[in-house]
Design a protein around this motif. Structure first.
Motif, PDB file in Angstrom:
ATOM      1  N   ALA A   1       0.817  -1.211   0.000  1.00 25.48           N
ATOM      2  CA  ALA A   1       0.000   0.000   0.000  1.00 25.48           C
ATOM      3  C   ALA A   1       0.858   1.271   0.000  1.00 25.48           C
ATOM      4  CB  ALA A   1      -0.928  -0.015   1.210  1.00 25.48           C
ATOM      5  N   ILE A   2       2.139   1.135   0.215  1.00 21.64           N
ATOM      6  CA  ILE A   2       2.993   2.330   0.243  1.00 21.64           C
ATOM      7  C   ILE A   2       3.499   2.628  -1.170  1.00 21.64           C
ATOM      8  CG2 ILE A   2       5.098   3.357   1.204  1.00 21.64           C
ATOM      9  CD1 ILE A   2       4.742   1.536   3.630  1.00 21.64           C
ATOM     10  N   GLU A   3       3.226   3.851  -1.635  1.00 24.11           N
ATOM     11  CA  GLU A   3       3.660   4.218  -2.986  1.00 24.11           C
ATOM     12  C   GLU A   3       4.836   5.161  -2.907  1.00 24.11           C
ATOM     13  OE1 GLU A   3       0.313   5.569  -5.190  1.00 24.11           O
ATOM     14  OE2 GLU A   3      -0.846   3.783  -4.650  1.00 24.11           O
ATOM     15  N   MET A   4       5.639   5.112  -3.955  1.00 19.53           N
ATOM     16  CA  MET A   4       6.877   5.875  -3.915  1.00 19.53           C
ATOM     17  C   MET A   4       6.711   7.363  -4.233  1.00 19.53           C
ATOM     18  SD  MET A   4       9.278   4.201  -2.796  1.00 19.53           S
ATOM     19  CE  MET A   4      10.681   5.212  -3.247  1.00 19.53           C
ATOM     20  N   GLN A   5       5.624   7.743  -5.014  1.00 17.73           N
ATOM     21  CA  GLN A   5       5.496   9.147  -5.403  1.00 17.73           C
ATOM     22  C   GLN A   5       5.341  10.011  -4.161  1.00 17.73           C
ATOM     23  OE1 GLN A   5       3.476   6.702  -6.245  1.00 17.73           O
ATOM     24  NE2 GLN A   5       2.445   7.102  -8.186  1.00 17.73           N
ATOM     25  N   PRO A   6       5.675  11.304  -4.328  1.00 17.56           N
ATOM     26  CA  PRO A   6       5.473  12.218  -3.203  1.00 17.56           C
ATOM     27  C   PRO A   6       4.063  12.062  -2.668  1.00 17.56           C
ATOM     28  CG  PRO A   6       6.596  13.330  -4.985  1.00 17.56           C
ATOM     29  CD  PRO A   6       6.267  11.965  -5.478  1.00 17.56           C
ATOM     30  N   VAL A   7       3.941  11.885  -1.367  1.00 17.91           N
ATOM     31  CA  VAL A   7       2.628  11.599  -0.798  1.00 17.91           C
ATOM     32  C   VAL A   7       1.700  12.796  -0.816  1.00 17.91           C
ATOM     33  CG1 VAL A   7       2.394   9.588   0.649  1.00 17.91           C
ATOM     34  CG2 VAL A   7       4.137  11.254   1.193  1.00 17.91           C
ATOM     35  N   MET A   8       2.267  14.006  -0.857  1.00 15.16           N
ATOM     36  CA  MET A   8       1.396  15.178  -0.914  1.00 15.16           C
ATOM     37  C   MET A   8       1.837  16.099  -2.049  1.00 15.16           C
ATOM     38  SD  MET A   8       1.039  15.571   3.090  1.00 15.16           S
ATOM     39  CE  MET A   8       2.509  14.636   3.196  1.00 15.16           C
ATOM     40  N   GLN A   9       0.916  16.401  -2.965  1.00 17.37           N
ATOM     41  CA  GLN A   9       1.271  17.145  -4.173  1.00 17.37           C
ATOM     42  C   GLN A   9       0.973  18.630  -4.034  1.00 17.37           C
ATOM     43  OE1 GLN A   9       2.555  15.475  -6.766  1.00 17.37           O
ATOM     44  NE2 GLN A   9       2.142  13.405  -6.142  1.00 17.37           N
ATOM     45  N   THR A  10      -0.293  18.963  -3.719  1.00 17.37           N
ATOM     46  CA  THR A  10      -0.724  20.352  -3.748  1.00 17.37           C
ATOM     47  C   THR A  10      -0.134  21.164  -2.610  1.00 17.37           C
ATOM     48  OG1 THR A  10      -2.747  19.497  -2.763  1.00 17.37           O
ATOM     49  CG2 THR A  10      -2.804  20.065  -5.112  1.00 17.37           C
ATOM     50  N   ARG A  11      -0.797  21.119  -1.473  1.00 15.08           N
ATOM     51  CA  ARG A  11      -0.210  21.795  -0.317  1.00 15.08           C
ATOM     52  C   ARG A  11       0.592  20.749   0.453  1.00 15.08           C
ATOM     53  NH1 ARG A  11      -3.414  23.835   3.762  1.00 15.08           N
ATOM     54  NH2 ARG A  11      -1.479  24.646   4.615  1.00 15.08           N
ATOM     55  N   PRO A  12       1.783  21.086   0.818  1.00 12.68           N
ATOM     56  CA  PRO A  12       2.657  20.060   1.386  1.00 12.68           C
ATOM     57  C   PRO A  12       2.015  19.205   2.478  1.00 12.68           C
ATOM     58  CG  PRO A  12       3.838  22.131   1.184  1.00 12.68           C
ATOM     59  CD  PRO A  12       2.451  22.377   0.720  1.00 12.68           C
ATOM     60  N   TYR A  13       1.296  19.791   3.420  1.00 14.77           N
ATOM     61  CA  TYR A  13       0.928  18.987   4.592  1.00 14.77           C
ATOM     62  C   TYR A  13      -0.546  18.683   4.702  1.00 14.77           C
ATOM     63  CZ  TYR A  13       5.586  20.488   5.267  1.00 14.77           C
ATOM     64  OH  TYR A  13       6.899  20.755   5.057  1.00 14.77           O
ATOM     65  N   ALA A  14      -1.316  18.865   3.599  1.00 14.51           N
ATOM     66  CA  ALA A  14      -2.731  18.515   3.640  1.00 14.51           C
ATOM     67  C   ALA A  14      -2.869  16.997   3.651  1.00 14.51           C
ATOM     68  CB  ALA A  14      -3.447  19.080   2.424  1.00 14.51           C
ATOM     69  N   THR A  15      -3.850  16.512   4.418  1.00 16.37           N
ATOM     70  CA  THR A  15      -4.063  15.073   4.457  1.00 16.37           C
ATOM     71  C   THR A  15      -4.640  14.629   3.129  1.00 16.37           C
ATOM     72  OG1 THR A  15      -4.683  15.516   6.710  1.00 16.37           O
ATOM     73  CG2 THR A  15      -5.012  13.279   5.923  1.00 16.37           C
ATOM     74  N   SER A  16      -3.922  13.790   2.440  1.00 22.19           N
ATOM     75  CA  SER A  16      -4.412  13.361   1.130  1.00 22.19           C
ATOM     76  C   SER A  16      -5.199  12.066   1.253  1.00 22.19           C
ATOM     77  CB  SER A  16      -3.231  13.144   0.187  1.00 22.19           C
ATOM     78  OG  SER A  16      -2.703  11.875   0.417  1.00 22.19           O
ATOM     79  N   SER A  17      -6.003  11.809   0.228  1.00 27.21           N
ATOM     80  CA  SER A  17      -6.809  10.596   0.265  1.00 27.21           C
ATOM     81  C   SER A  17      -5.906   9.361   0.228  1.00 27.21           C
ATOM     82  CB  SER A  17      -7.767  10.553  -0.924  1.00 27.21           C
ATOM     83  OG  SER A  17      -6.998  10.634  -2.103  1.00 27.21           O
TER      84      SER A  17
END
Ligand code: C2E
Ligand code: CA
Ligand code: CA
Length: 754
Positions: free
Chosen positions: A731-747
């Protein structure tokens, strides 16, 4: 063993064969020339015994040298005799040089044998001396009847000649005495050499006796068959020397003799009784020289019995001591302890039992060796004795690293236990190493009413387990509630052992991300256990159980194996590293590095892909763990200091730790968003780590505020629920976990769930 026996049989046969030519030539004109043969044999024997002396050590060296001297003097004396008889055709004077040569053999030979057979070191010397005197007296009685009386009665021209002619039969008695003693004392392993020496003495005595009898009867002629004994004598001494120079004699130092060996000195005495009885029966005269040694023999036998009785009583006392004491520490043993405890409980004497079990003793033994382990145990014994100096106290080693003290209950025991633990902690220097001993101590008191020793022992066991559960290096007083605690602990241990056997433990992974670019730089493997009845058990609960039950080594390897196997199949494994937690106890295993390397190789991972996390406390200075960490780093594996800031590692030594990464504990991270002072501390820490080349990782980042703050403070890497909870690796993906705002909780973050 068989080969050795065969060798001895061949040697004995060869020695016996040397007398065959004498028998063959006995009645021929060549008979007188056989003298040359026995002289030469004496010299050859001297050479072999001389070499044996050079090879031997200790008193045996002197013994073989004396024997060599004896052989040589006999050989030279005989050459002198032969020269006069064969070449000069002179009547050899009596006594002459030849006689001195002959007589030196029994003197030097007897002294040599005394040293060779190690009597001066075996058992009680007094017994050996008494045995020798008993045998000597008895053989004198026999010898008197057989030869000495006739020599005595024949007289001689001069007093010197008389003394010398008497010296022959007497020296034969001495040699026969030595033969009996040697037979009684020769031990397994040297029996071959012992047997050859006895054969030599027997040969010498036989020929000498025959010579004396034939001479006094006026029938002796040179080269008569009885001279064969001298051939056998020197062939056997030479063979014994040859055997000894190849393999020195060994003696069993215990001095324990078999029954027949104990009986042997009494055989000549019985023979003497038979001789005297025979003389009395046939009406022959019994002289004073027979009666006196006979009576002396009886007195000596009584003395011998007395010394044996005394010796046996000392032996019995020693055996009893051995049965109740531990040979390593000199303390009492389990048997003594149980006896005293039962006595005390039977008498209803108020009693306290202090039970001490060393912490991680197996590690000391395995990593420093058993000799170091023995030193530790002896030191513990001494320190225990210092803590319980009371004459009424019983201090015992129950076995392994367990000790117990039986003492009186009103001795302020908690204070004593505290002092004992402090005393144990005093560093102990073993060679170049410094070892710190700690122990877990349980204390239990006897009930007022009747109590069985098993119950008191069980109580004190429980108290000791409670002390171990409290983190070791402490003591605990027994309380009834401990019984349930103990049962619970035992249940945990059994269930965990079962889970390890079934491999039902599994691994969850949590991402470690670069705080600047939010890429996954690593994953931490975390052990997971779902108990069959109780459901998920947190590692904070089961890891300590595994450590107490000595299961953590197996658990750690299981986690490492599973983590490596999953990691290698994960697409991110080419860029990110795998971080695995290890317990310090695992690293005390001397094979730990080898096992890690083998596991990596088995999974097809490079050592550079692995990080091992160790808590800060394991790195305390002087810890055994440091060596293992150095080895690991030498193979390319990186080391992370886990939970930094919770333990007592000193900043002063930080730069000396063999580490690459330092993980700041989440308690620091929790504070930084609220507390500017905490933020300043963490910020300073980053600078410090950077300066000494450590990469810092912040743990437990749960919200954006913390992450933002950490970025500001310059922290490069972090880990926490904000970036992902421990879960499946896929379930862990290598791409940056947050794209838009650095620290927003992403889906995507919520997908990485436990
Ligand atoms: P740890 O090495 O400090 O592991 C990190 C722990 O913090 C994990 O707990 C993880 O679930 C938790 N954590 C991660 N992010 C956050 C966060 O943002 N907030 C909070 N509150 N917690 C967070 P876990 O998995 O329960 O492990 C607890 C401890 O058990 C570990 O602490 C580690 O010391 C030990 N442990 C786990 N697996 C192993 C193992 O395989 N071997 C050994 N020897 N110890 C292990
Ligand atoms: Ca960790
Ligand atoms: Ca941690």
């Amino acid at each position: 063993m068989i080969r050795q026996q065969r060798q001895v049989i061949v040697l004995v046969a060869l020695c016996l064969a040397t007398c065959v030519p004498i028998f063959a030539l006995a009645h021929t004109p060549a008979a007188t020339y056989t003298q040359l043969g026995s002289s030469a044999l004496g010299c050859v024997a001297a050479v072999f015994c001389g070499i044996a002396a050079r090879r031997a050590g200790g008193t045996q060296r002197g013994g073989w040298a004396l024997l060599a001297g004896g052989c040589l003097s006999w050989g030279l004396g005989n050459f002198y005799w032969s020269w006069n008889e064969l070449v000069v055709h002179a009547e050899v004077l009596f006594p002459s040089f030849a006689d001195y040569g002959y007589l030196l053999f029994p003197v030097l030979g007897a002294a040599g044998l005394w040293l060779i057979s190690g009597w001066n070191s075996v058992g009680s010397r007094l017994t050996v001396l008494l045995d020798g005197m008993i045998v000597g007296c008895a053989l004198f009685v026999v010898g008197w009847a057989v030869t000495v009386r006739s020599v005595w009665e024949a007289g001689a021209d001069t007093p010197l000649a008389f003394v010398v002619s008497l010296a022959y039969p007497v020296s034969d008695i001495m040699l026969a005495t030595m033969a009996v003693l040697l037979a009684a004392r020769t031990r397994k392993g040297s029996r071959g050499i012992g047997f050859l020496l006895i054969l030599g003495l027997a040969g010498m005595t036989t020929s000498d006796t025959w010579f004396a009898l034939a001479t006094s009867a006026g029938t002796y002629y040179t080269g008569q068959p009885s001279d064969g004994g001298w051939f056998v004598a020197f062939a056997a001494c030479g063979a014994a020397g040859w055997a000894a120079m190849r393999k020195p004699m060994v003696f069993d130092e215990t001095g324990v003799m078999s029954r027949w060996q104990i009986m042997l000195p009494y055989v000549p005495f019985s023979l003497a009784i038979l001789v005297i009885s025979g003389q009395t029966l046939v009406g022959a005269r019994v002289d004073a020289p027979e009666v006196v040694p006979m009576l002396a023999g009886v007195i000596l036998i009584l003395l011998r019995q007395l010394t044996t009785l005394l010796h046996n009583s000392t032996l019995a006392r020693r055996l009893q001591h051995q049965a109740y004491h531990d040979p390593l520490t000199g303390l009492g043993n389990r048997a003594l302890f149980t006896d005293r405890l039962e006595d005390a409980l039977d008498l209803r004497t108020p009693t306290a039992v202090v039970y001490l079990d060393l912490d991680d003793f197996k590690m000391i033994n395995d990593s420093l060796g058993h000799d170091a382990g023995d030193i530790v145990l002896r030191t513990v014994a001494e320190r225990l004795q210092a803590s319980f100096p009371g004459a009424g106290d019983t201090i015992a080693r129950l076995g392994g690293d367990e000790f117990a003290v039986l003492t009186s209950p009103d001795a302020g025991l908690p204070a004593v236990a505290e002092r004992l633990l402090a005393g144990l902690r005093e560093p102990l220097h073993i060679g170049a190493r410094t070892v710190q001993i700690s122990a877990s101590v349980g204390i239990a008191l006897s009930d007022d009413g009747p109590m069985r020793s098993e119950d008191l022992r069980k109580n004190v066991d429980l108290a000791m387990y409670a002390a171990k559960a409290q983190g070791k290096n402490t003591y605990a007083l027994f309380e009834p509630s401990m019984r349930q605690g103990f049962d619970r602990e035992m249940m945990w241990r059994a269930d965990l052992a079962q889970a390890l056997a079934d491999e039902t433990l599994y691994v969850a992974f949590q991402p470690i991300v670069g705080l600047g670019d939010h890429r996954v730089v690593g994953v931490e493997a975390l052990a997971r256990w779902t108990h069959p009845r109780l459901g998920p058990v947190p590692p904070d609960v089961f890891i300590p159980v595994a450590e107490r039950a000595a299961l953590v080594g197996d658990l750690g390897m299981l986690v490492l194996r599973q983590a490596c196997a999953q990691f290698v199949a994960w697409p991110g494994s080419t860029e990110a590293y795998l971080s695995v937690n290890v317990s310090p106890l695992q690293m005390l295993d001397p094979d730990f590095t080898a096992r890690v390397t083998a596991t990596l190789a088995g999974a097809g991972l490079r050592s550079q892909q692995l990080v091992l996390e160790v808590t800060e406390n394991a790195l305390a200075d002087e810890s055994e763990v440091i060596g293992t960490l150095r080895q690991l780093r030498a193979t390319g594996v990186r080391v992370a200091i886990d939970d930094f800031g919770t333990g007592y590692a000193s900043l002063r030594y930080l730069h000396r730790f063999p580490a690459d990464i330092v993980k700041i504990d989440r308690t620091y991270v929790q504070d930084i968003a609220r507390d500017p002072a905490a933020a300043r501390i963490v910020g300073t820490l980053w600078q410090l780590f950077g300066a000494i080349g450590l990469t810092a990782v912040a743990e437990g980042i749960e919200d954006e505020a913390q992450a933002e703050m950490l970025i500001e403070l310059g922290c490069p890497v972090g880990q926490g629920f904000l970036f992902g909870r421990p879960g499946e690796l896929s379930a862990i993906e290598m791409q940056p976990v947050m794209q838009t705002r650095p620290y927003a909780t992403s889906s995507r973050l919520t997908r990485v769930v436990e």
